[in-house]
Design a protein around this motif. Structure first.
Motif, PDB file in Angstrom:
ATOM      1  N   ILE A   1     -13.733 -21.386  16.016  1.00  0.00           N
ATOM      2  CA  ILE A   1     -12.485 -20.629  15.810  1.00  0.00           C
ATOM      3  C   ILE A   1     -11.834 -20.314  17.158  1.00  0.00           C
ATOM      4  O   ILE A   1     -10.634 -20.496  17.333  1.00  0.00           O
ATOM      5  N   LYS A   2     -12.663 -19.865  18.107  1.00  0.00           N
ATOM      6  CA  LYS A   2     -12.115 -19.551  19.441  1.00  0.00           C
ATOM      7  C   LYS A   2     -11.485 -20.790  20.072  1.00  0.00           C
ATOM      8  O   LYS A   2     -10.393 -20.750  20.637  1.00  0.00           O
ATOM      9  N   SER A   3     -12.181 -21.935  19.932  1.00  0.00           N
ATOM     10  CA  SER A   3     -11.692 -23.193  20.493  1.00  0.00           C
ATOM     11  C   SER A   3     -10.344 -23.592  19.870  1.00  0.00           C
ATOM     12  O   SER A   3      -9.419 -24.018  20.562  1.00  0.00           O
ATOM     13  N   ILE A   4     -10.229 -23.410  18.547  1.00  0.00           N
ATOM     14  CA  ILE A   4      -8.973 -23.748  17.850  1.00  0.00           C
ATOM     15  C   ILE A   4      -7.857 -22.783  18.251  1.00  0.00           C
ATOM     16  O   ILE A   4      -6.722 -23.199  18.520  1.00  0.00           O
ATOM     17  N   LYS A   5      -8.185 -21.494  18.330  1.00  0.00           N
ATOM     18  CA  LYS A   5      -7.165 -20.500  18.725  1.00  0.00           C
ATOM     19  C   LYS A   5      -6.654 -20.768  20.138  1.00  0.00           C
ATOM     20  O   LYS A   5      -5.468 -20.628  20.422  1.00  0.00           O
ATOM     21  N   ASP A   6      -7.574 -21.165  21.036  1.00  0.00           N
ATOM     22  CA  ASP A   6      -7.175 -21.476  22.415  1.00  0.00           C
ATOM     23  C   ASP A   6      -6.198 -22.644  22.463  1.00  0.00           C
ATOM     24  O   ASP A   6      -5.258 -22.654  23.242  1.00  0.00           O
ATOM     25  N   VAL A   7      -6.438 -23.646  21.611  1.00  0.00           N
ATOM     26  CA  VAL A   7      -5.568 -24.831  21.660  1.00  0.00           C
ATOM     27  C   VAL A   7      -4.221 -24.571  20.982  1.00  0.00           C
ATOM     28  O   VAL A   7      -3.208 -25.154  21.332  1.00  0.00           O
ATOM     29  N   ILE A   8      -4.202 -23.655  20.006  1.00  0.00           N
ATOM     30  CA  ILE A   8      -2.928 -23.302  19.353  1.00  0.00           C
ATOM     31  C   ILE A   8      -2.075 -22.447  20.282  1.00  0.00           C
ATOM     32  O   ILE A   8      -0.864 -22.641  20.388  1.00  0.00           O
ATOM     33  N   GLY A   9      -2.729 -21.497  20.974  1.00  0.00           N
ATOM     34  CA  GLY A   9      -1.978 -20.613  21.868  1.00  0.00           C
ATOM     35  C   GLY A   9      -0.897 -19.865  21.112  1.00  0.00           C
ATOM     36  O   GLY A   9      -1.145 -19.296  20.048  1.00  0.00           O
ATOM     37  N   ASP A  10       0.333 -19.910  21.657  1.00  0.00           N
ATOM     38  CA  ASP A  10       1.466 -19.214  21.009  1.00  0.00           C
ATOM     39  C   ASP A  10       2.236 -20.118  20.053  1.00  0.00           C
ATOM     40  O   ASP A  10       3.275 -19.723  19.530  1.00  0.00           O
ATOM     41  N   ASP A  11       1.785 -21.352  19.860  1.00  0.00           N
ATOM     42  CA  ASP A  11       2.551 -22.293  19.031  1.00  0.00           C
ATOM     43  C   ASP A  11       2.484 -21.910  17.551  1.00  0.00           C
ATOM     44  O   ASP A  11       1.442 -21.478  17.057  1.00  0.00           O
ATOM     45  N   ALA A  12       3.609 -22.087  16.884  1.00  0.00           N
ATOM     46  CA  ALA A  12       3.676 -21.751  15.442  1.00  0.00           C
ATOM     47  C   ALA A  12       3.117 -22.927  14.637  1.00  0.00           C
ATOM     48  O   ALA A  12       3.856 -23.821  14.219  1.00  0.00           O
ATOM     49  N   ILE A  13       1.810 -22.927  14.459  1.00  0.00           N
ATOM     50  CA  ILE A  13       1.159 -24.037  13.744  1.00  0.00           C
ATOM     51  C   ILE A  13       0.488 -23.502  12.483  1.00  0.00           C
ATOM     52  O   ILE A  13      -0.283 -22.542  12.538  1.00  0.00           O
ATOM     53  N   LYS A  14       0.815 -24.106  11.371  1.00  0.00           N
ATOM     54  CA  LYS A  14       0.334 -23.623  10.069  1.00  0.00           C
ATOM     55  C   LYS A  14      -0.617 -24.596   9.386  1.00  0.00           C
ATOM     56  O   LYS A  14      -1.057 -24.361   8.275  1.00  0.00           O
ATOM     57  N   ARG A  15      -0.884 -25.740  10.034  1.00  0.00           N
ATOM     58  CA  ARG A  15      -1.736 -26.754   9.392  1.00  0.00           C
ATOM     59  C   ARG A  15      -2.895 -27.143  10.296  1.00  0.00           C
ATOM     60  O   ARG A  15      -2.712 -27.391  11.482  1.00  0.00           O
ATOM     61  N   LEU A  16      -4.081 -27.236   9.671  1.00  0.00           N
ATOM     62  CA  LEU A  16      -5.273 -27.709  10.375  1.00  0.00           C
ATOM     63  C   LEU A  16      -5.828 -28.908   9.630  1.00  0.00           C
ATOM     64  O   LEU A  16      -5.971 -28.873   8.406  1.00  0.00           O
TER      65      LEU A  16
ATOM     66  N   ARG B   1      -7.045 -18.080   7.020  1.00  0.00           N
ATOM     67  CA  ARG B   1      -6.446 -17.933   5.680  1.00  0.00           C
ATOM     68  C   ARG B   1      -4.928 -18.129   5.716  1.00  0.00           C
ATOM     69  O   ARG B   1      -4.307 -18.422   4.703  1.00  0.00           O
ATOM     70  N   ASP B   2      -4.350 -17.953   6.897  1.00  0.00           N
ATOM     71  CA  ASP B   2      -2.883 -18.097   7.024  1.00  0.00           C
ATOM     72  C   ASP B   2      -2.462 -19.544   7.249  1.00  0.00           C
ATOM     73  O   ASP B   2      -1.286 -19.835   7.404  1.00  0.00           O
ATOM     74  N   LYS B   3      -3.450 -20.457   7.272  1.00  0.00           N
ATOM     75  CA  LYS B   3      -3.114 -21.867   7.539  1.00  0.00           C
ATOM     76  C   LYS B   3      -3.572 -22.761   6.387  1.00  0.00           C
ATOM     77  O   LYS B   3      -4.485 -22.408   5.644  1.00  0.00           O
ATOM     78  N   LYS B   4      -2.929 -23.909   6.263  1.00  0.00           N
ATOM     79  CA  LYS B   4      -3.346 -24.895   5.261  1.00  0.00           C
ATOM     80  C   LYS B   4      -4.405 -25.786   5.904  1.00  0.00           C
ATOM     81  O   LYS B   4      -4.153 -26.410   6.934  1.00  0.00           O
ATOM     82  N   LEU B   5      -5.587 -25.814   5.283  1.00  0.00           N
ATOM     83  CA  LEU B   5      -6.678 -26.612   5.836  1.00  0.00           C
ATOM     84  C   LEU B   5      -6.888 -27.862   4.989  1.00  0.00           C
ATOM     85  O   LEU B   5      -6.973 -27.795   3.771  1.00  0.00           O
ATOM     86  N   ARG B   6      -6.954 -29.002   5.670  1.00  0.00           N
ATOM     87  CA  ARG B   6      -7.192 -30.291   5.007  1.00  0.00           C
ATOM     88  C   ARG B   6      -8.323 -31.009   5.730  1.00  0.00           C
ATOM     89  O   ARG B   6      -8.443 -30.915   6.951  1.00  0.00           O
ATOM     90  N   THR B   7      -9.144 -31.728   4.971  1.00  0.00           N
ATOM     91  CA  THR B   7     -10.138 -32.598   5.615  1.00  0.00           C
ATOM     92  C   THR B   7      -9.780 -34.045   5.318  1.00  0.00           C
ATOM     93  O   THR B   7      -9.178 -34.350   4.287  1.00  0.00           O
ATOM     94  N   THR B   8     -10.134 -34.910   6.242  1.00  0.00           N
ATOM     95  CA  THR B   8      -9.916 -36.347   6.033  1.00  0.00           C
ATOM     96  C   THR B   8     -11.213 -37.068   6.335  1.00  0.00           C
ATOM     97  O   THR B   8     -12.057 -36.564   7.078  1.00  0.00           O
ATOM     98  N   ASP B   9     -11.346 -38.238   5.766  1.00  0.00           N
ATOM     99  CA  ASP B   9     -12.568 -38.996   5.930  1.00  0.00           C
ATOM    100  C   ASP B   9     -12.197 -40.393   6.394  1.00  0.00           C
ATOM    101  O   ASP B   9     -11.766 -41.214   5.610  1.00  0.00           O
ATOM    102  N   SER B  10     -12.309 -40.612   7.688  1.00  0.00           N
ATOM    103  CA  SER B  10     -12.060 -41.970   8.165  1.00  0.00           C
ATOM    104  C   SER B  10     -12.953 -42.296   9.342  1.00  0.00           C
ATOM    105  O   SER B  10     -12.775 -41.773  10.425  1.00  0.00           O
TER     106      SER B  10
END
Length: 453
Positions: A371-386, A407-416
């Motif tokens: 979570i910390k790693s993801i928050k660091d990469v998002i920073g102040d950007d308005a990103i709603k999808r993971l 919970r405020d973001k749409k989470l999707r997984t992909t398999d490739s």
């Protein structure tokens, strides 16, 4: 005959060859792995001549196959690796492994000339100074092996070297230059001044777009040959091309790399991030975590402690009651081995009585780091999808806990498993991808957070 795009996808361990049809469906694949050889210091390295032989052999066989009509070929490989060519186009040195230790004296002299270190790392989007920065390899060669350096006509990043094998044309492209090489100044959008001062630009071939292809005649067939692409940038490409809204991709495996291709601030304030580059030269902010490696170490210890089979962890599903119990008086219990964190204990202590409870404790702690790693990469950007792909995309606890915390973001997984190979095929095609692409080709799944009781 089916019209196909051929892709060589070269990893450190597995070398893969794929054929994709016009809808980017895999129609053929071939795998091989080679034993590593040693460089002059006894450090393990890629067997370049075996690799070259295999590439040519596979390509010849496919050209002669009656069921496929090759229209294009491209190359995706790991980064931080150079092939140094003499005036006859022959490799002058082994393909030095980026895990090879770099002499401290070289790093010290580099920082004295071009530091301060923190400022340099930020501008070039790097995490440290080592051979993981391929630019440092050129500096090391110039100052430690001048007699070899003098003979270099061109230094090619590995993806471009594979392209060169087929075209004979030396080129550079953005994704290879931009992946923590210490060559590129993200603030200037050009090679860093040190590259010009050391006159390295003279051996770095002209830069072209990653989408460039060269038309060649092979046995009377017209084939489009791509210039190659760095594998992390390649894996990101199908997402960038098919998703219109801003997102972060969490690519999981031995390393868990969170990629933000939409950042306005690629230069991290805390110095914890690295940069990759998109095929159009735009920066991608990335954070990395040695997650899969740590998971493997700690799960092995849990298996031994509780006397369960090696693959038992795969069957453990998220249990809300166990999770609530752990969080009631939450305490960090695991001492990490592959990295250290400020709040980890000096020794691992597992008070839980069952494997399931201990595994929930482990995953809770690992996901907090993620979570910390993801928050660091998002920073102040308005990103709603993971988007999550790779090894952890089918780990029930990882996904449930991640969707709970975001919970405020749409989470999707992909398999490739085809990620970087597919990206290489797409980068040299004129096909426009639509929003259904991930669903059709990547088994896209939506996830909703669990209900809090």
């Amino acid at each position: 005959m089916i019209d196909v795009t051929a892709v060589f996808d070269i990893g450190k361990t597995n070398k893969k060859f794929f054929l994709f049809d016009k809808d980017f469906k895999e129609v053929y694949k071939e795998y091989i792995s080679f034993d590593e050889i040693e460089d002059e210091d006894g450090h393990p390295t890629e067997n370049l001549s075996e690799l070259q032989k295999w590439l040519k052999g596979v390509f010849e066989n496919i050209l002669n196959a009656s069921e496929y009509n090759i229209k294009a070929i491209n190359f995706s490989t790991y980064g931080a690796s150079f092939v140094h060519l003499d005036e006859n186009g022959e490799a002058l040195t082994p393909l030095y492994n980026y895990t090879k230790p770099l002499d401290e004296g070289i790093v010290k002299s580099f920082i004295e000339k071009y530091g301060p270190k923190e400022d340099f790392l930020k501008k070039t989007g790097c995490f440290d100074l080592s051979l993981l920065n391929s630019g440092l390899q050129l500096y090391w060669l110039k100052h430690s092996k001048p007699e070899i350096f003098k003979k270099i006509k061109y230094s090619l990043h590995l993806p471009q070297y594979l392209s060169y094998i087929f075209t004979g044309i030396p080129l550079s492209e953005y994704t290879s230059i931009g992946c923590h090489t210490a060559l590129w100044d993200y603030t200037k959008k050009d090679y860093h001044p040190w590259v010009y001062k050391e006159e390295l630009h003279k051996i770095l071939p002209p830069i072209v777009s990653t989408e460039t292809s060269i038309n060649m005649n092979y046995n009377g067939k017209r084939i489009k040959i791509g210039v190659g692409i760095h594998d992390s940038s390649s894996a990101l490409l199908p997402y960038v091309r098919s998703i219109k809204k801003k997102f972060v991709l969490v690519s999981t495996g031995t390393w868990s790399i969170s990629l933000n291709p939409f950042t306005e601030k690629p230069i991290s304030e805390n110095g914890e991030s690295i940069n990759y580059m998109r095929i159009n030269g735009k920066p991608v902010k990335a954070t990395r975590l040695f997650l899969g490696n740590e998971y493997k170490i700690q799960v092995k210890k849990l298996d031994e402690k509780f006397g369960v089979k090696d693959n038992y962890h795969r069957s453990v599903k998220f249990d809300y009651d166990i999770y609530t119990k752990i969080n009631k008086d939450f305490k960090n219990r695991f001492k990490w081995e592959g990295f250290s964190t400020a709040d980890m204990p000096t020794e691992t202590s597992i008070p839980q009585e069952t494997y399931e409870e201990a595994y929930h404790q482990l995953m809770t702690e690992l996901v907090l780091l993620q979570i910390k790693s993801i928050k660091d990469v998002i920073g102040d950007d308005a990103i709603k999808r993971l988007y999550v792909d790779g090894g952890f995309s089918d780990n029930d606890l990882y996904i449930k806990l991640l969707s709970h915390h975001f919970r405020d973001k749409k989470l999707r997984t992909t398999d490739s498993s085809l990620g970087s190979a597919l990206g290489a095929a797409i980068s040299i095609s004129d096909t426009k991808l639509n929003s259904k692409f991930l669903r059709k080709n990547y088994a896209l799944k939506k996830h909703v957070p669990f209900i809090i009781k």
